[in-house]
Scaffold this active site. Sequence first.
Site, short mmCIF file in Angstrom:
data_model
loop_
_atom_site.label_atom_id
_atom_site.label_comp_id
_atom_site.label_asym_id
_atom_site.label_seq_id
_atom_site.Cartn_x
_atom_site.Cartn_y
_atom_site.Cartn_z
N ASP A 272 0.87 -1.10 -0.12
CA ASP A 272 0.09 -0.01 -0.06
C ASP A 272 0.76 1.25 -0.03
O ASP A 272 1.84 1.44 1.05
CB ASP A 272 -0.96 0.08 1.16
CG ASP A 272 -1.95 1.07 1.16
OD1 ASP A 272 -2.11 1.78 0.16
OD2 ASP A 272 -2.98 0.91 2.16
N ASP A 332 -10.30 4.08 -1.36
CA ASP A 332 -11.12 3.09 -0.65
C ASP A 332 -12.75 3.11 -0.83
O ASP A 332 -13.28 4.12 -0.76
CB ASP A 332 -10.64 3.43 0.86
CG ASP A 332 -9.23 3.13 1.20
OD1 ASP A 332 -8.36 2.86 0.16
OD2 ASP A 332 -9.10 2.94 2.35
C1 GLA Z 1 -5.55 2.04 2.89
C2 GLA Z 1 -6.11 0.92 1.96
C3 GLA Z 1 -7.23 0.06 2.58
C4 GLA Z 1 -6.60 -0.49 3.98
C5 GLA Z 1 -5.73 0.88 4.69
C6 GLA Z 1 -5.11 0.25 5.78
O1 GLA Z 1 -6.35 2.97 3.10
O2 GLA Z 1 -6.57 1.24 0.33
O3 GLA Z 1 -7.51 -0.91 1.91
O4 GLA Z 1 -5.35 -1.34 3.56
O5 GLA Z 1 -5.06 1.62 3.99
O6 GLA Z 1 -4.46 1.31 6.77
#
Ligand code: GLA
Length: 516
Positions: A272, A332
């Site tokens: 990520d 997200d």
């Molecule tokens: C980001 C990702 C999410 C999750 C969070 C965890 O927002 O897009 O899917 O993994 O981080 O902190």
Amino acid sequence: MNSVALTIGLLILSLFSSMTARADCSNVSDVPTSATGLWLWSRVNSNDGTTLVTYFEMLQDGERVDGHVEYSWGGAPHIEGRMQGNCLSFRLEGDLGTLYTGVIDGTKMSVTVHGPKETSQMELVRLPLGSPKYGSPATLPELSSVASNELASTPPMGWNAWNHFHDYLDDKTVREIVQSMISSGMRDAGYVYVNIDDEWSGERDITGQIQSNRNFPDMKRLAEYVHSNGMKIGLYSSPGPQTCEGHLGSLGHESADALVYASWGIDYLKYDWCSAAFVYSDSDMRQVYQRMGTALRNAGRPIVYSLCQYGKEDVWKWGGLVGGNLWRTTPDIQDKWSSVQSIWDAQKSILRFNKPGGWNDPDMLEVGNGGMSEDEYRAHFTLWAFLAAPLIAGNDPRTMSKSALDILTNKDVIAIDQDSLVSAPQELGRSKGLEVWLRELSNNEIAILLVNFDDVHERAELVWDSPRFNARDLWRHEAVTIDKNYDVELVPHTVKLLRMSRSIGVPRVVFQKAGK
Ligand code: GLA
């Protein structure tokens, strides 16, 4: 309101807000103090005992203070503040409802955060401006193609903790989830990956090797447990110094971390971007992801590689070249219908980039998390399956309702998701929020999807040249006999999903006035 009244109003407002700020600066001294510096906020995460670190960079000019915060998730909102004696009051761009007041004493600043609902405290320590914050950027490789790991020939299916558990998870809960996925039939329906998200990493040991935090005392044994139950296990990290929740990222330790994951028996890595935003620029992304892709290929264990960078830099064009098996295409997901709709809309221009081994990832499922109706969850799941998206459940399988389980384990719909032809959906028609789509399937069949995004009933008629034939309704689990016409009225936020032989041909869509 005339301009004089407006000016007076603004004056009263600014007088009031400066008085509030002053009132909250309980220790104001007249000794002029500077706020300039790199302020470090270091605290212990009560969830897992790890240390979290956030930097506030500030520069004072007269009474005015400007700067920014660097959040682990990559956000860097602007700081706008005012210094009075030794007291700084400031607000952050995008969150004007929260007032910060900090009393400075030498290298310490004691900040009270006056949020809309509650008040909290932060203790900051001053470092000289320009002090090193994070490790150096890793040396980026020449662009090349990472050899395929031959994994994910169909969209990966499993479960991930984030959407339901957020920043707290532990070994015991993962084991319980494994058992509930088995007893509920989820595993046998295809959900084999059990993925721990941003909840597991601890500190590095003296040799630099990454450790799990106290909630995961022995990751290797947990992996063995997952494997012994016929499932696979995934972890999460970031190419930056910190993960989005502020845990340790892999910056500068990519190869070593990949080797550790392999030695633990890890089968899947979600990687990520988060704080990588502070050490690289977005245009470095492909090389940064290639670096970990290569490290995973050299780690001696097949590991599914999931790229998470919110669809930046047209990742669908290069995600496969860096060894990625799936790549996030949007920000997200949220547990609400408008989020499902906007993610679906964002997929339409990139459908052709899906292929065996490399999948567009519209984010994990929210089915069962409580923010949508049963109809909406059924539609959400259907849309993801129609897209051939990775099906990563994001609920708590230990407590899920029968309705959530029935949605997640609808084998007919899962079969559309997993279909080996991987043909891009084609839109047959759209009127207001009613959309009609076709997807070619293996076995000389097609699927037809109707989805109603509107808040009112919508109706369409599908018209074929062929006389009487049978289709299958994949939610009613029954055969439907169609004689040239099929008239469907959909209540808000629902779908109809049919499967039939391709030889019947493509229907014409005639939109009709709904009866209700
Ligand atoms: C980001 C990702 C999410 C999750 C969070 C965890 O927002 O897009 O899917 O993994 O981080 O902190």
